[in-house]
Structures are given as C-alpha cells and as structure tokens.
Design a protein around this motif. Structure first.
Motif, PDB file in Angstrom:
ATOM      1  N   VAL A  52      -6.364  10.951   2.796  1.00  0.00           N
ATOM      2  CA  VAL A  52      -5.782  10.031   2.144  1.00  0.00           C
ATOM      3  C   VAL A  52      -5.819   9.942   0.714  1.00  0.00           C
ATOM      4  CG1 VAL A  52      -5.384   7.412   2.096  1.00  0.00           C
ATOM      5  CG2 VAL A  52      -5.971   8.623   4.445  1.00  0.00           C
ATOM      6  N   THR A  53      -4.765  10.029  -0.168  1.00  0.00           N
ATOM      7  CA  THR A  53      -4.815   9.864  -1.477  1.00  0.00           C
ATOM      8  C   THR A  53      -3.711   8.847  -1.981  1.00  0.00           C
ATOM      9  OG1 THR A  53      -4.820  12.259  -1.691  1.00  0.00           O
ATOM     10  CG2 THR A  53      -3.964  11.142  -3.792  1.00  0.00           C
ATOM     11  N   ALA A  54      -4.492   7.550  -2.676  1.00  0.00           N
ATOM     12  CA  ALA A  54      -3.901   6.610  -3.076  1.00  0.00           C
ATOM     13  C   ALA A  54      -3.081   6.422  -4.188  1.00  0.00           C
ATOM     14  CB  ALA A  54      -4.695   5.333  -3.178  1.00  0.00           C
ATOM     15  N   ALA A 114       0.772  -1.162   0.057  1.00  0.00           N
ATOM     16  CA  ALA A 114       0.097  -0.036  -0.109  1.00  0.00           C
ATOM     17  C   ALA A 114       0.764   1.289   0.011  1.00  0.00           C
ATOM     18  CB  ALA A 114      -0.842  -0.054   1.204  1.00  0.00           C
ATOM     19  N   ASP A 115       0.707   2.099  -0.943  1.00  0.00           N
ATOM     20  CA  ASP A 115       1.481   3.565  -1.058  1.00  0.00           C
ATOM     21  C   ASP A 115       0.598   4.486  -1.085  1.00  0.00           C
ATOM     22  OD1 ASP A 115       3.156   5.320  -1.142  1.00  0.00           O
ATOM     23  OD2 ASP A 115       3.815   4.995  -3.182  1.00  0.00           O
ATOM     24  N   PHE A 116       0.325   5.366  -0.278  1.00  0.00           N
ATOM     25  CA  PHE A 116      -0.718   6.560  -0.330  1.00  0.00           C
ATOM     26  C   PHE A 116       0.040   7.809   0.641  1.00  0.00           C
ATOM     27  CE2 PHE A 116      -1.697   3.517   3.198  1.00  0.00           C
ATOM     28  CZ  PHE A 116      -1.637   4.360   4.144  1.00  0.00           C
ATOM     29  N   ASP A 117      -0.524   8.750   0.375  1.00  0.00           N
ATOM     30  CA  ASP A 117      -0.183  10.032   1.259  1.00  0.00           C
ATOM     31  C   ASP A 117      -1.378  10.147   2.192  1.00  0.00           C
ATOM     32  OD1 ASP A 117       2.024  10.789  -0.242  1.00  0.00           O
ATOM     33  OD2 ASP A 117       0.736  11.482  -2.040  1.00  0.00           O
ATOM     34  N   ALA A 118      -1.058  10.365   3.409  1.00  0.00           N
ATOM     35  CA  ALA A 118      -1.726  10.560   4.458  1.00  0.00           C
ATOM     36  C   ALA A 118      -1.709  12.063   5.085  1.00  0.00           C
ATOM     37  CB  ALA A 118      -1.960   9.460   5.554  1.00  0.00           C
ATOM     38  N   ALA A 119      -2.684  13.007   5.269  1.00  0.00           N
ATOM     39  CA  ALA A 119      -2.287  14.179   5.877  1.00  0.00           C
ATOM     40  C   ALA A 119      -3.351  14.524   6.830  1.00  0.00           C
ATOM     41  CB  ALA A 119      -2.404  15.488   4.805  1.00  0.00           C
ATOM     42  N   VAL A 120      -3.163  14.951   8.066  1.00  0.00           N
ATOM     43  CA  VAL A 120      -4.013  15.202   9.236  1.00  0.00           C
ATOM     44  C   VAL A 120      -4.102  16.622   9.319  1.00  0.00           C
ATOM     45  CG1 VAL A 120      -4.476  14.781  11.773  1.00  0.00           C
ATOM     46  CG2 VAL A 120      -3.257  12.881  10.186  1.00  0.00           C
ATOM     47  N   GLU A 121      -5.254  17.026   9.353  1.00  0.00           N
ATOM     48  CA  GLU A 121      -5.605  18.465   9.611  1.00  0.00           C
ATOM     49  C   GLU A 121      -6.694  18.773  10.595  1.00  0.00           C
ATOM     50  OE1 GLU A 121      -8.534  21.841   7.040  1.00  0.00           O
ATOM     51  OE2 GLU A 121      -8.035  19.793   6.307  1.00  0.00           O
ATOM     52  N   LEU A 140      -9.666   1.963  -2.071  1.00  0.00           N
ATOM     53  CA  LEU A 140      -9.157   3.071  -3.170  1.00  0.00           C
ATOM     54  C   LEU A 140      -8.586   2.617  -4.247  1.00  0.00           C
ATOM     55  CD1 LEU A 140      -7.862   5.479  -0.251  1.00  0.00           C
ATOM     56  CD2 LEU A 140     -10.093   5.603  -1.294  1.00  0.00           C
ATOM     57  N   LEU A 141      -8.702   2.941  -5.419  1.00  0.00           N
ATOM     58  CA  LEU A 141      -8.111   2.853  -6.463  1.00  0.00           C
ATOM     59  C   LEU A 141      -6.818   4.100  -6.803  1.00  0.00           C
ATOM     60  CD1 LEU A 141     -10.726   2.191  -9.212  1.00  0.00           C
ATOM     61  CD2 LEU A 141      -9.467   0.456  -7.888  1.00  0.00           C
ATOM     62  N   PRO A 142      -5.869   3.557  -7.474  1.00  0.00           N
ATOM     63  CA  PRO A 142      -4.841   4.610  -7.602  1.00  0.00           C
ATOM     64  C   PRO A 142      -5.233   5.860  -8.060  1.00  0.00           C
ATOM     65  CG  PRO A 142      -3.917   2.454  -8.457  1.00  0.00           C
ATOM     66  CD  PRO A 142      -5.469   2.269  -8.020  1.00  0.00           C
ATOM     67  N   GLY A 143      -5.033   7.129  -7.372  1.00  0.00           N
ATOM     68  CA  GLY A 143      -5.535   8.569  -7.896  1.00  0.00           C
ATOM     69  C   GLY A 143      -6.750   8.815  -6.823  1.00  0.00           C
ATOM     70  N   ASP A 144      -7.474   7.906  -6.259  1.00  0.00           N
ATOM     71  CA  ASP A 144      -8.460   8.186  -5.511  1.00  0.00           C
ATOM     72  C   ASP A 144      -7.968   8.995  -4.042  1.00  0.00           C
ATOM     73  OD1 ASP A 144     -10.289   7.093  -7.130  1.00  0.00           O
ATOM     74  OD2 ASP A 144     -10.464   5.141  -5.842  1.00  0.00           O
TER      75      ASP A 144
END
Length: 784
Positions: free
Chosen positions: A720-722, A703-710, A749-753
């Motif tokens: 989360v962006t996959a 699993a590779d994704f960006d996760a940002a907490v606001e 999530l699909l890539p880009g979701d």
C-alpha cells in the motif's frame, strides 16, 4: 523400585439421567457430555444457559485396573487434581475425601488391592450444593455476583465472570495413577537458589518417606557439583547444599539470556529432576519496583486468566502459542490472576525458557472469603503444596495474596455487609505470608492488589504500591489515564469484540448486528455494549452498521490501551510497571483480551506491540518523550514536523537527544511547532503521530492509495502506497479465510509512505476482496 502406572483408560461417567457415558481422564463432565453428543457446545450461541444443571448434579467416574506387578512394598493412589468435592473408593472401600481443586492427594492403597480387576470410583458432589451449604452454615459474604464461588476451593471463574460463562465443572481434571515403590521415595524437594556475585547456591530441603526403618542416602547434583545427605533411621527431613561457582545468571526477556541448569535429587530408586535458574529478585515495596539481579525492570505485562473453561483442554502446544503471542509484543511478565488456578508445570517451564516473569496470585478474587473451617486448613494446605511445587522456577518472582479483596473491604461497603464475619484478612496478612516466609524466603510476598503497602493506607493511592484503573472503561474517557501518575499499574484495560471470524463461528444470528441476541450473550460485562459505544465518544464516528461497529470498537480498544501504556511508560523510572488486562480469553467473547477465545490476535495486540517496543516515542502536552528500555544509550536527532491534514509540511525542528539505558528522556516542543493539523516526531526509525483534533473533526481527505497484491509462498504481500494521509489502515483477512493472519494492523500513513502487509493463508484469496471493504479499512475511507 519405583514405577508409576497412569489410570487414564476405561472410565465411564454417570450422573442425573446419564449412565455409562465414556469419559476421558484427565477431563471434566462438560467435555465428556459434549464428546458423547449429549450437550451442545457451550461456547456457541446461548447454549451455556441450558447447561446449568451440570453443576447441580452429582457425578460418578468409574474404571477398573489391574494390580501393579513387581512385588513393591507399597502402592499409592496419586490424584494430581480432583474438581472438587470428591469421595474416592477402591474396591468399594473409602480411600480419600477431597474438597479442594487446588490440591493434589496421595494415599496408600496397598491393602485395598487384590489380584485381577480392581474398581476405582470417584464420586463428585454437586459443586453448587456444597458451596451453598457452606454459605448457609457460615453466613453470606459480599462478592461481585450472586454465585457462591468463595465457599468452595475451586476455580472461581467457573461460576462466571464479566468475561466468562457460567460453566461449573466437575471431574478428574489432572493426572491420576498408581505409584508402586519400595524402600524410600522423595516426598518433597524444595530447591531455593541464591546468588552472590557469580557464585550460586542451592539449598534443598528434602523430605523422604520410606517403607522400612533403614537409613536413607539422598544425593543431589547440578552442573558437576554434588552433595550427599545421610538420613538416620527414623529421620525423614534434611537439607542438601550445593555451591556452584561461576553461574550464568537467568534474566527476564529483553534483559539477557535464560540459562537453565538440570538439578537431580535421588533417594533410593526415586529420582526428582527439574531445571532451575540462578537469579535474585527484590521488591521495593514503597515504589513497587521489581529488580532482577540488582537491575530494576520496567514490567511490561499481561494479566493471565485460564485459557479455557475446561483446563484439561489446554495443551503444552496451546500454552506455547500464548506465550509466543505475549513475548512477541515485547511483554516480559504474566500475572496469574487470583480468580483462576495455579497454572501447570508446562506454563512455568515455558516462562523459565522464554524469560517471562510470573506474578502468582493466590486464588482469591473480588469477594469476601470465610476463614473458618474447613477453609482455613484447606487454604494453608493448598498454599504449602503450591509454594513447594513452584519454588524451582526462576520465572516466578512474586507471590500476591489476592485480587481486589483489600480494595473491596476498604471501599465497597463490605464491613457493613459482613457484620463482623471473617472476610479473608487472616489469609492475606497471616497465613499466606507465614507460609511463603517459611517455604520460599527467596521471593517477595505482597498482600494483595491494589495495595499501597500498609493496611491503613488508601489502596488506590497511586503514589505507592499497585493500583487498578477501572474508572476508564466504566465511566471515563480513555484520555483520563493522563490524570494518573502511578508507581505501578497491575490492571487496566478496555473492551473490544473478538476477531470477526471468531465472532461469526460462535454466533449464528441472522442478521448479525451489534445488538443481536448472540452478540449480547457473548458480552458478559454489565452494560458492556453500551460502554463500547459510549467509549467511542468523540474519537470515532457513530457506527453505521455491524461492520463499522466491529472496526471502530476494535480500533478504539487498541487506541485506549496504547494511550494508557504510553502514559505509564513515559513516567519511567517513576512508574515501573503496567500490566494490561488481559492477554487471553477462555471462550469467544467481547472482552478486554488482546488474543481472543479462538487464539486470534485482535487489533489491540498490534497496538500493544508498538506500545511495548524497546524504544518508544510518545507525544503529550507539548512534550516528546523517548523511552529507552534497552542496555544501550539512544542517541540521535529528534525530528519534529508540523503538518497540514493534507500532509504538507508547515514547520520542522531537529533536536539532538541522548537517552540513557533503561530511562526516559523528554523534549519540550518549540513554540514554532504549535498549530497545524498533526505533529510527527521521528527518531532513529521510531515515529509518533498526534492529531490536533479527534478523527470526526479532522476533515481528512478521502483516502487515496495504491494497493497491489502479490502472491507469495504461504500467502500474499499487500503493498500500500499512500497518496493522502491514510488513518489507521487495517486488513482483516480472517473475513475471507478464518485461518488467515496478517503481520500488522492499524498503520497510519503520510502521503508518500509505503507499507507492506504479509497475509498468511493456505487458501487462494481474491485480491479485490483483500483490498476492498470490509476487509481493508481505514478511518478516512470512501466506499465505492
């Protein structure tokens, strides 16, 4: 005059070695002993095991009170609920004897009262002693447990169930007080509503009681329409009729509004008032299809069990939370299960307000019940009281005779064990339908569930009537739901553990494991933990530790129930109902519930919300089914893509579809979409994803994704962006703050979701912890 004086203060409790314990009324012995520090919380660890003595002890509640002032002709002692075998004395004189938790009692105590202090005493016989004596006198009857619950008219699940502890209660569990009155009082008011077009009619049979022999005038009013009935001296019964033009119809949630009308009935100084609604209900007894106001309703339901082992702790606010949790999934029905109780006025009022249909079992469950005295008279008296009490509620749409007793007699070897003894058939086929037909002819009655419409039919014939599906969970993989084409599923489900914070608050095991003693104790199903692991099958990897066990078994529960719901909804309108076992729990336990014993939403809850969506896409056996449970057509271009596990597009087809209101449309997939690792179907914002193999065989990329907490007011947003496929992404914020909640779970999530989770909490949380293991999980995660 008419005044009511609650008797809720000054009570003490005595029994066994305990004397003069302060008691709360309404309440029960367990909660009083707990409040006094005499017992530990029975819901924690294995404390339950050291409290069986309570159900084998006689208990006495005592209080003193003053005689009501005002010179009334009569004073009645009114007991809304006594649990269960009780002798009530006033100033040392016997006033009443009860043996039924499901009934209320009223007795004239005018001549027993005096000026100054009066003494009220309620002596409760040990429930076990009474039930076992009845069993010995009448002969044993088969049932699922060794407990004698069918030999006492009491909440059966007090004696333990495969999701509940054995905590056999006693106490004044509902309101108790004095009613001082003169002249006349309304002893019974039973409004029955019918609708013809836009014209509503309320027929109101009434029964009055009076202290003299004068004529009594009874009036009724609703929506500006009034009626009057004059009862001649010596006459106590009559019927008022109110014809109400241009009524607004009451609808189930998802089908329309829920207008309620205030009905007021008066006799002398006594007033009775309720909110009622105008609607019709019909049951197609072969297909088992409920129609409200002439419209067939696909039932999206939950089974309801008592929300606490100690009913007096269930407040109106707590019920409102549970109803909100049900309605927020898209559910439109609660089935009040037959091993519990007739629910409170708060329960049915909420159902009326929110448009939640109620299926009401009579309290018989999973066992052969004796029909001899004293039970035959008690059952009829209880049924007459409860049918009359619940008649005003438009939400109530079905009376059902029992839970699984017809099935038990037909398939579980009961006739041989009974050796000719009674088992309850006279209740289900004679007493209860007669009472309903007499007192509530506006509603259908069904002898039991599962049931196929006639005593000589196979109760589990899924082509007619109702079925319960329990081979899935007990012995079969959840894909076995595909082998059923039912008309109506009244029970089905799959187990999972409670939310992590609930488990940790209830179980103090160190170290905590999936098999540690406290976890085992909070699993009441036979071989339950083994079935949890077996149920993972090929769907998920074997758990490496307790964190994996908790995530995988929670996820598998969610997938199993969603799989069944999608199957049953895809058969609409042939199948017209599915009721998940179960919405709620009565204590912290591994069970089939969507909301755990602490009121926390399990991952299952989120899966059911998706499966109960008004518009649903589901893919099975090369067919995409679009289910449209709305009043408008569902039209658009159905897009189906075949993709590699990397997310790369391999093939794409688009098909125009139009699905009629309250119907399902089916599209056979073109041959060009065969193969690939996953299939994605999308229509007007709805999406369904199907993998070509089980997760362990899918060779997912890490699993590779960006996760940002606001940080935001009231909590956090987690974006989360996959970059790869991310399978069943879930955040468990209760691991950081037990009060924290999240708005969604188990998102693929699909890539880009991109997905944004809203975490609600009033505590500061560490962003790294919020997006790290074991708080954030997905099936194809890689741990650092």
């Amino acid at each position: 005059m008419s005044t009511y004086h609650p008797l809720h203060d000054g009570w003490t409790l005595t029994g066994g070695e305990q004397e003069g314990v302060p008691a709360t009324v309404p309440g029960c012995v367990h909660t009083d002993l707990l409040a006094a520090g005499i017992i530990d919380d029975p819901y924690l660890d294995d404390n339950e095991l050291r409290q069986t003595w309570i159900g084998r002890t006689d208990w006495v509640y005592r209080t003193t009170f003053g005689r009501p002032s005002g010179g009334s002709d009569r004073v009645d002692l009114v007991c809304a609920g006594l649990d269960t075998v009780a002798t009530v004395t006033v100033n040392g004189v016997g006033a009443l004897r009860s043996a039924n938790m499901h009934r209320g009692y009223r007795v004239d105590v005018t001549g027993l009262l005096h000026d100054g202090d009066n003494t009220l005493e309620v002596r409760f016989d040990a429930p076990y002693g009474y039930a076992e004596a009845q069993r010995d006198a009448l002969g044993a009857r088969p049932g699922p447990y060794t407990e004698p619950f069918q030999f006492i008219r009491k909440m059966a699940c007090n004696f333990g169930w495969d999701w509940g502890p054995t905590l056999v209660t006693a106490g004044i569990w509902q309101d108790i007080g004095l009613h001082a009155w003169s002249g006349a009082r309304l002893a019974e008011v039973r409004p029955l509503t019918t609708v013809d077009g836009t014209a509503g009619r309320v027929e109101i049979p009434v029964r009055v009681e009076h202290t003299g022999n004068a004529a009594v005038t009874v009036t009724a009013e609703i929506a500006g329409v009034a009626a009057e009935l004059r009862l001649a001296p010596g006459t106590t019964e009559g019927i008022l009729v109110l014809d109400v033009p241009d009524v607004e119809l009451w609808w189930p949630t998802g089908h329309g509004a829920q207008p309620l009308y205030q009905l007021t009935v008066r006799a002398g100084a006594d007033t009775w008032t309720r909110r009622i609604g105008f609607r019709t209900v019909e049951l197609d007894t072969d297909a088992f299809r409920l129609s409200v106001n002439g419209r067939p309703v696909f039932v999206k339901g939950f089974n309801w069990i008592p929300d606490d082992c100690f009913p007096a702790r269930v407040t109106a606010d707590r019920l409102r939370e549970r109803f909100g949790q049900a309605v927020d999934t898209g559910a439109n029905l609660l089935r009040v299960w037959g091993g519990g109780r007739y629910e409170s006025e708060d329960f049915y009022d909420l159902a009326d307000e929110l448009g939640v249909l109620v299926w009401q079992d009579f309290p018989f469950a999973c066992a052969a019940y004796p029909e001899e005295e004293p039970f035959r008279s008690e059952v009829e008296a209880e049924a007459r009281e409860q049918v009359t009490r619940l008649a005003p509620h438009p939400s109530l749409v079905l009376w059902c005779g029992n839970n699984e007793n017809l099935w038990g007699h037909q398939e579980w070897g009961w006739p041989e064990a009974l050796e000719g003894r009674s088992w309850g058939a006279g209740f289900y086929y004679e007493v209860l339908p007669r009472v309903v037909a007499e007192l509530d002819p506006t509603r259908p009655y069904w002898p039991g569930t599962p049931y196929s419409g006639a005593p000589d039919r196979d109760v589990m014939d899924d082509s007619t009537g109702t079925v319960h599906i329990w081979d899935v969970w007990n012995t079969e993989d959840y894909t076995h739901y595909d082998s059923y084409s039912p008309r109506f599923v009244a029970e089905f489900g799959f187990q999972g553990p409670p939310v992590w914070a609930t488990l940790r608050a209830a179980v103090s095991d160190e170290p905590l494991t999936a098999d540690s003693p406290g976890v085992r104790h909070h699993q009441k199903a036979v071989d339950g933990n083994e079935k949890l692991l077996r149920g993972l099958g090929r769907h998920l990897p074997p758990p490496a530790d307790v964190d994996d066990w908790h995530y995988f078994t929670s996820l598998n529960q969610a997938r199993a129930v969603a799989y069944g719901l999608e199957r049953f909804r895809s058969l609409m309108p042939y199948c017209m109902g599915a009721i998940v076992w179960q919405l709620n729990d009565c204590w912290p336990v591994t069970s089939w519930a969507a909301v755990d014993g602490a009121g926390r939403r399990k991952p299952l809850w989120y899966a059911i919300r998706r499966a109960y969506a008004p518009r649903l896409l589901t893919v099975a056996d090369g067919v995409v089914t679009a289910v449209n449970d709305t009043d408008e057509p569902w039209t658009g271009d159905l897009t189906v893509t075949r993709r590699a596990v990397t997310g790369d597009l391999l093939a794409k087809e688009s098909v125009p579809v139009s699905v009629a209101p309250r119907d399902a449309g089916r599209v056979v997939l073109p041959a060009g979409l065969a193969g690939g690792d996953l299939l994605v179907a999308e229509l007007d914002g709805a999406r369904a994803i199907r993998m070509s193999a089980e997760d362990p065989d899918m060779a997912y990329p890490p699993a590779d994704f960006d996760a940002a907490v606001e940080p935001v007011a009231g909590g956090y947003l987690v974006h989360v962006t996959a970059r790869t496929l991310v399978r069943e992404l879930a955040i468990h914020p209760d691991r950081l703050d037990p009060a924290a909640t999240v708005d969604d779970q188990l998102v693929t999530l699909l890539p880009g979701d991109t997905v944004t989770f809203t975490v609600t909490t009033d505590r500061p949380l560490d962003p790294a912890a919020l997006t790290g293991h074991p708080v954030l999980r997905c099936v194809n995660e890689v741990r650092s």
